[in-house]
Design a protein around this motif. Structure first.
Motif, PDB file in Angstrom:
ATOM      1  N   ALA A 215       0.841  -1.209   0.000  1.00 43.36           N
ATOM      2  CA  ALA A 215       0.000   0.000   0.000  1.00 43.36           C
ATOM      3  C   ALA A 215       0.869   1.250   0.000  1.00 43.36           C
ATOM      4  O   ALA A 215       1.112   1.818   1.052  1.00 43.36           O
ATOM      5  CB  ALA A 215      -0.905  -0.006   1.241  1.00 43.36           C
ATOM      6  N   PRO A 216       1.338   1.662  -1.153  1.00 39.01           N
ATOM      7  CA  PRO A 216       1.189   1.027  -2.470  1.00 39.01           C
ATOM      8  C   PRO A 216       2.296  -0.009  -2.709  1.00 39.01           C
ATOM      9  O   PRO A 216       3.307  -0.001  -2.029  1.00 39.01           O
ATOM     10  CB  PRO A 216       1.402   2.212  -3.420  1.00 39.01           C
ATOM     11  CG  PRO A 216       2.390   3.085  -2.688  1.00 39.01           C
ATOM     12  CD  PRO A 216       2.097   2.920  -1.225  1.00 39.01           C
ATOM     13  N   SER A 217       2.083  -0.847  -3.713  1.00 43.07           N
ATOM     14  CA  SER A 217       3.160  -1.735  -4.161  1.00 43.07           C
ATOM     15  C   SER A 217       4.135  -0.890  -4.991  1.00 43.07           C
ATOM     16  O   SER A 217       3.717  -0.128  -5.859  1.00 43.07           O
ATOM     17  CB  SER A 217       2.597  -2.856  -5.024  1.00 43.07           C
ATOM     18  OG  SER A 217       3.648  -3.418  -5.780  1.00 43.07           O
ATOM     19  N   LEU A 218       5.445  -1.010  -4.699  1.00 41.88           N
ATOM     20  CA  LEU A 218       6.435  -0.194  -5.417  1.00 41.88           C
ATOM     21  C   LEU A 218       6.926  -0.882  -6.691  1.00 41.88           C
ATOM     22  O   LEU A 218       7.579  -0.257  -7.522  1.00 41.88           O
ATOM     23  CB  LEU A 218       7.630   0.104  -4.500  1.00 41.88           C
ATOM     24  CG  LEU A 218       7.275   0.786  -3.176  1.00 41.88           C
ATOM     25  CD1 LEU A 218       8.534   1.047  -2.348  1.00 41.88           C
ATOM     26  CD2 LEU A 218       6.528   2.085  -3.414  1.00 41.88           C
ATOM     27  N   GLN A 219       6.587  -2.195  -6.841  1.00 42.38           N
ATOM     28  CA  GLN A 219       7.010  -2.959  -8.029  1.00 42.38           C
ATOM     29  C   GLN A 219       8.526  -2.826  -8.253  1.00 42.38           C
ATOM     30  O   GLN A 219       8.986  -2.372  -9.295  1.00 42.38           O
ATOM     31  CB  GLN A 219       6.233  -2.495  -9.271  1.00 42.38           C
ATOM     32  CG  GLN A 219       4.720  -2.683  -9.130  1.00 42.38           C
ATOM     33  CD  GLN A 219       3.926  -1.829 -10.112  1.00 42.38           C
ATOM     34  OE1 GLN A 219       4.459  -1.365 -11.119  1.00 42.38           O
ATOM     35  NE2 GLN A 219       2.655  -1.603  -9.812  1.00 42.38           N
ATOM     36  N   LEU A 220       9.283  -3.244  -7.229  1.00 45.21           N
ATOM     37  CA  LEU A 220      10.743  -3.096  -7.286  1.00 45.21           C
ATOM     38  C   LEU A 220      11.400  -4.223  -8.070  1.00 45.21           C
ATOM     39  O   LEU A 220      11.019  -5.373  -7.946  1.00 45.21           O
ATOM     40  CB  LEU A 220      11.324  -3.076  -5.864  1.00 45.21           C
ATOM     41  CG  LEU A 220      10.862  -1.938  -4.955  1.00 45.21           C
ATOM     42  CD1 LEU A 220      11.608  -1.988  -3.619  1.00 45.21           C
ATOM     43  CD2 LEU A 220      11.065  -0.571  -5.611  1.00 45.21           C
ATOM     44  N   GLN A 221      12.401  -3.871  -8.879  1.00 44.76           N
ATOM     45  CA  GLN A 221      13.257  -4.873  -9.515  1.00 44.76           C
ATOM     46  C   GLN A 221      14.691  -4.609  -9.046  1.00 44.76           C
ATOM     47  O   GLN A 221      15.173  -3.474  -9.201  1.00 44.76           O
ATOM     48  CB  GLN A 221      13.220  -4.763 -11.056  1.00 44.76           C
ATOM     49  CG  GLN A 221      11.874  -5.108 -11.675  1.00 44.76           C
ATOM     50  CD  GLN A 221      11.060  -3.849 -12.015  1.00 44.76           C
ATOM     51  OE1 GLN A 221      11.609  -2.842 -12.408  1.00 44.76           O
ATOM     52  NE2 GLN A 221       9.749  -3.928 -11.850  1.00 44.76           N
ATOM     53  N   PRO A 222      15.362  -5.626  -8.460  1.00 42.56           N
ATOM     54  CA  PRO A 222      16.734  -5.406  -7.982  1.00 42.56           C
ATOM     55  C   PRO A 222      17.670  -5.019  -9.127  1.00 42.56           C
ATOM     56  O   PRO A 222      17.531  -5.499 -10.249  1.00 42.56           O
ATOM     57  CB  PRO A 222      17.127  -6.764  -7.401  1.00 42.56           C
ATOM     58  CG  PRO A 222      15.837  -7.473  -7.139  1.00 42.56           C
ATOM     59  CD  PRO A 222      14.871  -6.977  -8.171  1.00 42.56           C
ATOM     60  N   LEU A 223      18.603  -4.105  -8.817  1.00 44.67           N
ATOM     61  CA  LEU A 223      19.635  -3.697  -9.778  1.00 44.67           C
ATOM     62  C   LEU A 223      21.002  -4.053  -9.194  1.00 44.67           C
ATOM     63  O   LEU A 223      21.138  -4.168  -7.976  1.00 44.67           O
ATOM     64  CB  LEU A 223      19.571  -2.180 -10.010  1.00 44.67           C
ATOM     65  CG  LEU A 223      18.306  -1.631 -10.676  1.00 44.67           C
ATOM     66  CD1 LEU A 223      18.320  -0.104 -10.650  1.00 44.67           C
ATOM     67  CD2 LEU A 223      18.202  -2.127 -12.114  1.00 44.67           C
ATOM     68  N   PRO A 224      22.000  -4.202 -10.048  1.00 40.79           N
ATOM     69  CA  PRO A 224      23.337  -4.512  -9.507  1.00 40.79           C
ATOM     70  C   PRO A 224      23.859  -3.347  -8.667  1.00 40.79           C
ATOM     71  O   PRO A 224      23.641  -2.189  -9.005  1.00 40.79           O
ATOM     72  CB  PRO A 224      24.198  -4.706 -10.767  1.00 40.79           C
ATOM     73  CG  PRO A 224      23.419  -4.155 -11.906  1.00 40.79           C
ATOM     74  CD  PRO A 224      21.976  -4.171 -11.525  1.00 40.79           C
ATOM     75  N   SER A 225      24.522  -3.679  -7.560  1.00 42.91           N
ATOM     76  CA  SER A 225      25.128  -2.660  -6.704  1.00 42.91           C
ATOM     77  C   SER A 225      26.576  -3.046  -6.447  1.00 42.91           C
ATOM     78  O   SER A 225      26.880  -4.219  -6.246  1.00 42.91           O
ATOM     79  CB  SER A 225      24.378  -2.576  -5.373  1.00 42.91           C
ATOM     80  OG  SER A 225      25.200  -1.958  -4.398  1.00 42.91           O
ATOM     81  N   PRO A 226      27.481  -2.051  -6.447  1.00 45.47           N
ATOM     82  CA  PRO A 226      28.892  -2.391  -6.241  1.00 45.47           C
ATOM     83  C   PRO A 226      29.227  -2.795  -4.804  1.00 45.47           C
ATOM     84  O   PRO A 226      30.301  -3.326  -4.552  1.00 45.47           O
ATOM     85  CB  PRO A 226      29.629  -1.094  -6.632  1.00 45.47           C
ATOM     86  CG  PRO A 226      28.596  -0.020  -6.677  1.00 45.47           C
ATOM     87  CD  PRO A 226      27.256  -0.635  -6.756  1.00 45.47           C
ATOM     88  N   TRP A 227      28.312  -2.561  -3.852  1.00 42.24           N
ATOM     89  CA  TRP A 227      28.633  -2.847  -2.443  1.00 42.24           C
ATOM     90  C   TRP A 227      27.488  -3.593  -1.769  1.00 42.24           C
ATOM     91  O   TRP A 227      26.315  -3.312  -2.023  1.00 42.24           O
ATOM     92  CB  TRP A 227      28.885  -1.551  -1.665  1.00 42.24           C
ATOM     93  CG  TRP A 227      29.881  -0.658  -2.310  1.00 42.24           C
ATOM     94  CD1 TRP A 227      31.233  -0.841  -2.380  1.00 42.24           C
ATOM     95  CD2 TRP A 227      29.617   0.571  -3.006  1.00 42.24           C
ATOM     96  NE1 TRP A 227      31.823   0.190  -3.064  1.00 42.24           N
ATOM     97  CE2 TRP A 227      30.855   1.076  -3.453  1.00 42.24           C
ATOM     98  CE3 TRP A 227      28.449   1.293  -3.293  1.00 42.24           C
ATOM     99  CZ2 TRP A 227      30.973   2.267  -4.173  1.00 42.24           C
ATOM    100  CZ3 TRP A 227      28.554   2.473  -3.999  1.00 42.24           C
ATOM    101  CH2 TRP A 227      29.812   2.946  -4.436  1.00 42.24           C
TER     102      TRP A 227
END
Length: 349
Positions: free
Chosen positions: A311-323
């Protein structure tokens, strides 16, 4: 105080946005030019410490364009308003607000005039001149005031400052944005009639809008501070910064991890959520998130709360992170602004 010189300060609100700054500069200039045999010095005061001025990128841009050097400005940490008031030497005109914050309550007795474009929350002493009108920009009220004064006082740099401010505040006078009033339109037209060489409205608005979101000249610490909210949970603080670049550019900044460490350590934040906003050529926003904390349990708890939010759904997709201490995401739901994400983070804390 030693010379017993009376000071009439014109000051905007603590956000010190473009409207507050230009309203203070233009009105102080007008009063200095038109007051009969002035015994007081008229001084516009920008209601932030000088160190924060670089964060107001649209203001630094417009003043630079009009040849007004930062060295000629006076900031809140450079003048002792309390000391002047205690010595009986202070008169205060408030622009773009009409109630002083609690820390300045003692200065209320010094207020002789108010110009604001919000509804009044309180009455003023009988001797105080009050102009409170529902227009889109306080600069409109200042322009009207100058236009009613003696002819020839308004010069081109002041006109350009007022013109740009009203256009930015009223979203280029677009009725769809719901901010503009006929009086704002009339003032922009008046300024253009008196100074036909002012640049076209679209060009002014676009340049200011671009400057507002331009963080290229800022350090990482300034970027994080420019638009910062702080949430407090049991025993810990979480910083939430809105940043107007894309995540990839941000993560590539040299020395970023040391900067994040230093920023949080200096202020006692246990972690930081950076909310990236960038715009494509059709002006559509895209949002990304970075979650930083050296406390692994906090970092994973915040990431999980954001991933699982409904509430609300953020619709997250993981991205590469250097750390490993920085979680990175693309946010599919671009309509979920910081205002909507803050309750999710509060609950996580």
């Amino acid at each position: 105080v030693r010379r017993h010189q009376e000071i009439h300060v014109v000051m905007g609100n603590e956000a010190c946005d473009l409207d507050s700054t230009v309203s203070a500069l233009a009105l102080a200039y007008f009063l200095a030019k038109t007051s009969p045999a002035p015994k007081a010095a008229f001084i516009p005061v920008l209601n932030i410490p000088r160190a924060d001025f670089a964060l107001r990128t649209e203001t630094t841009f417009l003043l630079r364009e009009q040849g007004i050097p930062a060295a000629s400005l006076i900031f809140r940490d450079e003048i002792d308003l309390g000391g002047l008031h205690r010595a009986g030497l202070l008169s205060l005109t408030l622009v773009d607000h009409h109630v002083l914050p609690g820390a300045d309550a003692a200065l209320e007795e010094a207020v002789v005039e108010v110009l604001d474009h919000r509804p009044l929350e309180r009455d003023r002493a009988p001797g105080c001149r009050v102009t409170a009108e529902p227009v889109g920009s306080c600069a409109t009220l200042v322009t009207e005031r100058i236009a009613q004064g003696p002819p020839g006082v308004l010069d081109r740099p002041t006109a350009a400052l007022l013109h740009g401010t009203i256009l930015l505040d009223c979203v280029n006078l677009s009725p769809a944005a719901g901010k503009v009033t006929p009086r704002d339109v009339a003032c922009v037209s008046l300024l253009e009639a008196r100074f036909p060489e002012l640049p076209a409205r679209d060009a002014v608005f676009e340049a200011l809008q671009a400057a507002k979101f331009d963080v290229s000249g800022l350090t990482t610490e300034q970027m994080l501070r420019k638009d910062l909210k702080v949430l407090s949970g049991d025993e810990l603080l979480l910083a939430v910064s809105a940043i107007y670049v894309d995540l990839e550019t941000f993560l590539r900044r040299p020395g970023l991890l040391q900067d994040l460490d230093a920023f949080c350590q200096a202020r006692g934040y246990a972690g930081l959520v950076a909310m990236m906003i960038s715009f494509n050529e059709h002006n559509e926003p895209s949002r990304q998130l970075a979650v930083y904390s050296r406390r692994e349990t906090l970092q994973s708890a915040v990431c999980r709360a954001l991933e699982e939010a409904t509430a609300p759904s953020l619709q997250l997709q993981p991205l590469p992170s250097p750390w490993s201490c920085v979680g990175a995401y693309a946010q599919g739901n671009a309509l979920a602004s910081r205002k909507k994400v803050l309750p999710i983070l509060r609950a996580a804390l």
